[in-house]
Motif scaffolding. Structure first.
Motif, PDB file in Angstrom:
ATOM      1  N   ASP A  48      -4.844   1.279 -13.734  1.00 53.09           N
ATOM      2  CA  ASP A  48      -4.230   0.486 -12.825  1.00 53.09           C
ATOM      3  C   ASP A  48      -4.542  -1.025 -13.229  1.00 53.09           C
ATOM      4  O   ASP A  48      -3.947  -2.081 -12.495  1.00 53.09           O
ATOM      5  N   ASP A  49      -5.319  -1.424 -14.314  1.00 49.46           N
ATOM      6  CA  ASP A  49      -5.337  -2.872 -14.904  1.00 49.46           C
ATOM      7  C   ASP A  49      -3.979  -3.100 -15.383  1.00 49.46           C
ATOM      8  O   ASP A  49      -3.729  -4.372 -15.602  1.00 49.46           O
ATOM      9  N   ASP A  50      -2.942  -2.331 -15.198  1.00 48.83           N
ATOM     10  CA  ASP A  50      -1.635  -2.442 -16.266  1.00 48.83           C
ATOM     11  C   ASP A  50      -0.601  -3.051 -15.034  1.00 48.83           C
ATOM     12  O   ASP A  50       0.568  -3.228 -15.373  1.00 48.83           O
ATOM     13  N   LEU A  51      -1.275  -3.122 -13.735  1.00 45.88           N
ATOM     14  CA  LEU A  51      -0.315  -3.591 -12.623  1.00 45.88           C
ATOM     15  C   LEU A  51      -0.007  -4.865 -12.894  1.00 45.88           C
ATOM     16  O   LEU A  51       1.621  -5.154 -12.539  1.00 45.88           O
ATOM     17  N   PRO A  52      -0.392  -5.821 -13.486  1.00 42.67           N
ATOM     18  CA  PRO A  52       0.181  -7.149 -13.812  1.00 42.67           C
ATOM     19  C   PRO A  52       1.563  -6.988 -14.575  1.00 42.67           C
ATOM     20  O   PRO A  52       2.241  -8.243 -14.723  1.00 42.67           O
ATOM     21  N   GLU A  53       1.750  -6.082 -15.573  1.00 42.17           N
ATOM     22  CA  GLU A  53       2.623  -5.859 -16.489  1.00 42.17           C
ATOM     23  C   GLU A  53       3.997  -6.001 -15.613  1.00 42.17           C
ATOM     24  O   GLU A  53       4.139  -5.389 -14.403  1.00 42.17           O
ATOM     25  N   PRO A  54       5.024  -6.759 -15.947  1.00 41.46           N
ATOM     26  CA  PRO A  54       6.170  -7.151 -15.149  1.00 41.46           C
ATOM     27  C   PRO A  54       6.894  -6.135 -14.617  1.00 41.46           C
ATOM     28  O   PRO A  54       7.234  -6.036 -13.325  1.00 41.46           O
ATOM     29  N   PHE A  55       7.061  -4.910 -15.286  1.00 44.10           N
ATOM     30  CA  PHE A  55       7.816  -3.740 -15.047  1.00 44.10           C
ATOM     31  C   PHE A  55       7.011  -3.223 -13.902  1.00 44.10           C
ATOM     32  O   PHE A  55       7.667  -2.835 -12.888  1.00 44.10           O
ATOM     33  N   ASN A  56       5.829  -2.813 -13.955  1.00 44.51           N
ATOM     34  CA  ASN A  56       4.934  -2.394 -12.985  1.00 44.51           C
ATOM     35  C   ASN A  56       4.680  -3.083 -11.917  1.00 44.51           C
ATOM     36  O   ASN A  56       4.826  -2.592 -10.582  1.00 44.51           O
ATOM     37  N   ARG A  57       4.789  -4.494 -11.804  1.00 39.64           N
ATOM     38  CA  ARG A  57       4.470  -5.370 -10.773  1.00 39.64           C
ATOM     39  C   ARG A  57       5.998  -5.184 -10.029  1.00 39.64           C
ATOM     40  O   ARG A  57       5.748  -5.321  -8.730  1.00 39.64           O
ATOM     41  N   GLN A  58       7.044  -5.212 -10.610  1.00 38.97           N
ATOM     42  CA  GLN A  58       8.399  -4.860  -9.741  1.00 38.97           C
ATOM     43  C   GLN A  58       8.341  -3.616  -8.869  1.00 38.97           C
ATOM     44  O   GLN A  58       8.524  -3.851  -7.740  1.00 38.97           O
ATOM     45  N   ILE A  59       7.739  -2.636  -9.409  1.00 44.01           N
ATOM     46  CA  ILE A  59       7.714  -1.400  -8.624  1.00 44.01           C
ATOM     47  C   ILE A  59       6.646  -1.443  -7.616  1.00 44.01           C
ATOM     48  O   ILE A  59       7.133  -1.052  -6.487  1.00 44.01           O
ATOM     49  N   ALA A  60       5.515  -2.094  -7.935  1.00 42.11           N
ATOM     50  CA  ALA A  60       4.496  -1.962  -7.048  1.00 42.11           C
ATOM     51  C   ALA A  60       4.860  -3.043  -5.911  1.00 42.11           C
ATOM     52  O   ALA A  60       4.613  -2.484  -4.495  1.00 42.11           O
ATOM     53  N   ASP A  61       5.563  -4.199  -6.278  1.00 40.19           N
ATOM     54  CA  ASP A  61       6.141  -5.012  -5.058  1.00 40.19           C
ATOM     55  C   ASP A  61       6.993  -4.472  -4.195  1.00 40.19           C
ATOM     56  O   ASP A  61       7.077  -4.531  -2.861  1.00 40.19           O
ATOM     57  N   ALA A  62       7.777  -3.510  -4.539  1.00 40.33           N
ATOM     58  CA  ALA A  62       8.761  -2.909  -4.030  1.00 40.33           C
ATOM     59  C   ALA A  62       8.157  -1.636  -2.656  1.00 40.33           C
ATOM     60  O   ALA A  62       8.756  -1.572  -1.785  1.00 40.33           O
ATOM     61  N   LEU A  63       7.326  -1.102  -3.288  1.00 45.09           N
ATOM     62  CA  LEU A  63       6.550  -0.204  -2.760  1.00 45.09           C
ATOM     63  C   LEU A  63       5.658  -0.901  -1.769  1.00 45.09           C
ATOM     64  O   LEU A  63       5.972  -0.354  -0.365  1.00 45.09           O
ATOM     65  N   ARG A  64       5.358  -1.948  -1.997  1.00 41.92           N
ATOM     66  CA  ARG A  64       4.590  -2.682  -0.885  1.00 41.92           C
ATOM     67  C   ARG A  64       5.217  -3.092   0.185  1.00 41.92           C
ATOM     68  O   ARG A  64       5.056  -3.083   1.378  1.00 41.92           O
ATOM     69  N   ALA A  65       6.472  -3.793  -0.044  1.00 37.35           N
ATOM     70  CA  ALA A  65       7.582  -4.322   0.804  1.00 37.35           C
ATOM     71  C   ALA A  65       8.017  -2.921   1.742  1.00 37.35           C
ATOM     72  O   ALA A  65       8.136  -3.215   3.070  1.00 37.35           O
ATOM     73  N   ALA A  66       8.155  -2.009   1.195  1.00 32.80           N
ATOM     74  CA  ALA A  66       8.673  -0.702   2.116  1.00 32.80           C
ATOM     75  C   ALA A  66       7.547  -0.352   2.882  1.00 32.80           C
ATOM     76  O   ALA A  66       7.616   0.088   4.118  1.00 32.80           O
ATOM     77  N   SER A  67       6.437  -0.332   2.555  1.00 35.98           N
ATOM     78  CA  SER A  67       5.209  -0.053   3.153  1.00 35.98           C
ATOM     79  C   SER A  67       4.938  -0.962   4.355  1.00 35.98           C
ATOM     80  O   SER A  67       4.753  -0.719   5.564  1.00 35.98           O
ATOM     81  N   ALA A  68       5.190  -2.128   4.106  1.00 38.51           N
ATOM     82  CA  ALA A  68       4.962  -3.381   4.988  1.00 38.51           C
ATOM     83  C   ALA A  68       5.984  -3.334   6.204  1.00 38.51           C
ATOM     84  O   ALA A  68       5.635  -3.520   7.263  1.00 38.51           O
ATOM     85  N   ALA A  69       7.231  -2.692   5.717  1.00 33.11           N
ATOM     86  CA  ALA A  69       8.345  -2.633   6.430  1.00 33.11           C
ATOM     87  C   ALA A  69       8.148  -1.221   7.685  1.00 33.11           C
ATOM     88  O   ALA A  69       8.851  -1.050   8.663  1.00 33.11           O
ATOM     89  N   GLY A  70       6.938  -0.483   7.313  1.00 41.10           N
ATOM     90  CA  GLY A  70       6.634   0.570   8.246  1.00 41.10           C
ATOM     91  C   GLY A  70       6.778   1.919   7.646  1.00 41.10           C
ATOM     92  O   GLY A  70       6.430   3.015   8.401  1.00 41.10           O
ATOM     93  N   LEU A  71       7.274   2.004   6.434  1.00 41.37           N
ATOM     94  CA  LEU A  71       7.492   3.460   5.924  1.00 41.37           C
ATOM     95  C   LEU A  71       5.923   3.996   5.293  1.00 41.37           C
ATOM     96  O   LEU A  71       5.337   3.199   4.611  1.00 41.37           O
ATOM     97  N   ALA A  72       5.451   5.026   5.525  1.00 43.19           N
ATOM     98  CA  ALA A  72       4.293   5.693   5.354  1.00 43.19           C
ATOM     99  C   ALA A  72       4.584   6.377   4.030  1.00 43.19           C
ATOM    100  O   ALA A  72       5.330   7.412   3.907  1.00 43.19           O
ATOM    101  N   ILE A  73       4.228   5.996   2.660  1.00 39.25           N
ATOM    102  CA  ILE A  73       4.368   6.461   1.669  1.00 39.25           C
ATOM    103  C   ILE A  73       3.023   7.154   1.024  1.00 39.25           C
ATOM    104  O   ILE A  73       2.013   6.441   1.028  1.00 39.25           O
ATOM    105  N   LYS A  74       3.186   8.538   0.855  1.00 39.39           N
ATOM    106  CA  LYS A  74       2.221   9.253   0.266  1.00 39.39           C
ATOM    107  C   LYS A  74       2.434   9.653  -1.197  1.00 39.39           C
ATOM    108  O   LYS A  74       3.777  10.257  -1.307  1.00 39.39           O
ATOM    109  N   LEU A  75       1.502   9.823  -2.078  1.00 43.47           N
ATOM    110  CA  LEU A  75       1.836  10.158  -3.322  1.00 43.47           C
ATOM    111  C   LEU A  75       0.910  11.131  -3.886  1.00 43.47           C
ATOM    112  O   LEU A  75      -0.327  11.058  -3.687  1.00 43.47           O
ATOM    113  N   ILE A  76       1.274  12.033  -4.655  1.00 39.84           N
ATOM    114  CA  ILE A  76       0.524  12.917  -5.211  1.00 39.84           C
ATOM    115  C   ILE A  76       0.908  12.817  -6.683  1.00 39.84           C
ATOM    116  O   ILE A  76       2.081  12.939  -7.356  1.00 39.84           O
ATOM    117  N   VAL A  77      -0.208  12.719  -7.577  1.00 36.24           N
ATOM    118  CA  VAL A  77      -0.005  12.402  -9.072  1.00 36.24           C
ATOM    119  C   VAL A  77       0.513  13.333  -9.612  1.00 36.24           C
ATOM    120  O   VAL A  77       0.478  14.612  -9.203  1.00 36.24           O
TER     121      VAL A  77
END
Length: 239
Positions: A48-77
């Protein structure tokens, strides 16, 4: 509505798949109440300390935006991104769920999992899985500098691809006994999983009862998965 997806294997080397996922999160995914990601969202995850890496940050930001819009996102690794942890969840608004996990679809119970544990003939892989899921191994791995972890992950990725060439299709697929036992343990009549990259729906008999196993497709430059509309499960593809 619920969407089920898996095996995106997001990586900078696959820009079309990344673009498809970002478009999916901004459009089709938001038509649903819940999005289930059943493993291997990333090609690999070094910590998780690799989150600031630009590619990972792009994916994380998109997930956060969808979550903030009301989508419940659940993940099994999955077997590639098993190191996704609490910091990633906090930064994206998703919920990490252990496997197997049961949900209700209409009047039926569905058991959700990534699917790798069902490949019980692949003994070498299951031994490797047990090693890397061990908290002591993970603590030792995560203590390494991030560049070292990236190198290890890339090496493991390459070795995994090489090892597949020496394995039969049967070994890399699920074992009927493992599937039947998962149904027994969960009490479910439906199963949804990924991992094998062999999308299909299988009707099987377990102890005299009909069960259905749905295998999710892996992403190849476009969105794809299953959709529950409140009464039926159906496949979808495209944005």
């Amino acid at each position: 509505m619920i969407h089920f997806i898996s095996d995106l294997h997001l990586h900078p080397s696959r820009p079309a798949t990344t673009s498809a996922f970002l478009s999916f999160l901004a459009s089709r995914a938001r038509q649903a109440d819940t999005l289930w990601i059943l493993g291997d969202l990333f090609e690999y995850w070094a910590g998780d300390d690799d989150l600031p890496e630009p590619f990972n940050r792009q994916i994380a930001d998109a997930l956060r935006a969808a979550s903030a819009a009301g989508l419940a996102i659940k993940l099994i690794v999955g077997n590639r991104d098993f190191l996704l942890a609490s910091a990633f969840a906090r930064n994206t608004g998703i919920e990490l769920i252990g496997e197997p996990h049961c949900i209700t679809l209409g009047t039926q119970t569905a058991v959700l999992l990534h699917g790798d544990v069902l490949c019980s003939d692949d003994v070498a892989y299951l031994q490797f899985r047990a090693m890397v899921r061990n908290p002591a191994w993970q603590a030792q791995f995560l203590a390494q500098p991030l560049p070292v972890r990236h190198k290890i992950a890339e090496d493991l990725r390459a070795k995994s691809e090489m090892s597949k060439q020496g394995k039969t299709a049967e070994i890399m697929d699920v074992h009927p006994d493992a599937v039947a036992q998962a149904f027994r343990d969960s009490g479910a009549s439906l199963m949804i999983h990924g991992h094998t990259h062999r999308p299909a729906s299988h009707t099987i008999d377990v102890d005299g009862q009909t069960r259905i196993r749905h295998v999710l497709p892996d992403w190849q430059d476009q969105a794809c998965g299953l959709r529950w509309d409140g009464s039926t499960l159906s496949s979808f593809s495209g944005v």
